[in-house]
Design a protein around this motif. Structure first.
Motif, mmCIF file in Angstrom:
data_model
loop_
_atom_site.group_PDB
_atom_site.id
_atom_site.type_symbol
_atom_site.label_atom_id
_atom_site.label_comp_id
_atom_site.label_asym_id
_atom_site.label_seq_id
_atom_site.Cartn_x
_atom_site.Cartn_y
_atom_site.Cartn_z
ATOM 1 N N SER A 6 2.359 4.612 -1.463
ATOM 2 C CA SER A 6 1.839 5.514 -2.514
ATOM 3 C C SER A 6 2.654 6.468 -2.975
ATOM 4 N N LYS A 7 3.980 6.562 -2.473
ATOM 5 C CA LYS A 7 4.921 7.194 -2.795
ATOM 6 C C LYS A 7 6.533 6.847 -2.159
ATOM 7 N N LEU A 13 2.536 5.909 3.015
ATOM 8 C CA LEU A 13 1.605 4.614 2.626
ATOM 9 C C LEU A 13 0.187 5.319 2.663
ATOM 10 N N LYS A 14 -0.636 4.658 1.867
ATOM 11 C CA LYS A 14 -1.724 5.143 1.680
ATOM 12 C C LYS A 14 -2.775 5.629 2.729
ATOM 13 N N GLY A 15 -3.240 6.717 2.926
ATOM 14 C CA GLY A 15 -4.119 7.246 4.129
ATOM 15 C C GLY A 15 -3.238 7.661 5.243
ATOM 16 N N ASN A 27 0.733 -1.285 -0.076
ATOM 17 C CA ASN A 27 -0.030 0.115 -0.039
ATOM 18 C C ASN A 27 1.048 1.213 -0.028
#
Length: 131
Positions: free
Chosen positions: A36-37, A50-52, A34
């Motif tokens: 995201s970057k 991480l997402k969220g 998960n």
């Protein structure tokens, strides 16, 4: 707050494991799905998200070859460290334990304990296949 990952056996020497973890770009291979970057900012500093979750910047703070690597928060409001303890079991086998330590108020600690625990467990679980 102190959280410890399960100890993970790596089919490489302590020096090879240390060399892998010393190169911050290799942490991208250990990240959870998960993510995201991920961005290497300097030779010893990287950013990930991480997402969220908010972006986190980690910087290599200390190395003791081939037994210990300490990454710490580089900026931001939270001060914490992530330490990799490497133990040589045999010439071609080592063991790694990740330890997360930080000072947080009770509310913050309650919110982040689960996600951080899962995060360091994922890093440790992904190590044997990547190192």
């Amino acid at each position: 707050m102190k959280l410890e990952s399960p100890k993970t056996t790596i089919p490489k020497s302590a020096q090879e494991t240390f060399d892998f973890l010393s190169d911050v770009k290799n942490f991208e291979k250990l990240m959870p799905e998960n993510i995201s970057k991920f961005e290497v900012l300097e030779d010893d500093k990287f950013l990930f998200a991480l997402k969220g979750m908010p972006e986190i910047v980690l910087k290599k703070k200390e190395t003791v070859a081939p037994h210990k690597i300490v990454l710490g928060a580089a900026g931001g409001k939270l001060d914490f460290s992530l330490t990799g303890h490497i133990t040589e079991i045999a010439a071609d086998k080592s063991e790694v334990e990740l330890v997360f330590e930080g000072e947080f108020n009770a509310m913050m600690a309650m919110m982040i304990k689960g996600p951080i625990n899962k995060f360091i467990e994922t890093l440790a679980t992904n190590m044997p296949a990547q190192v």
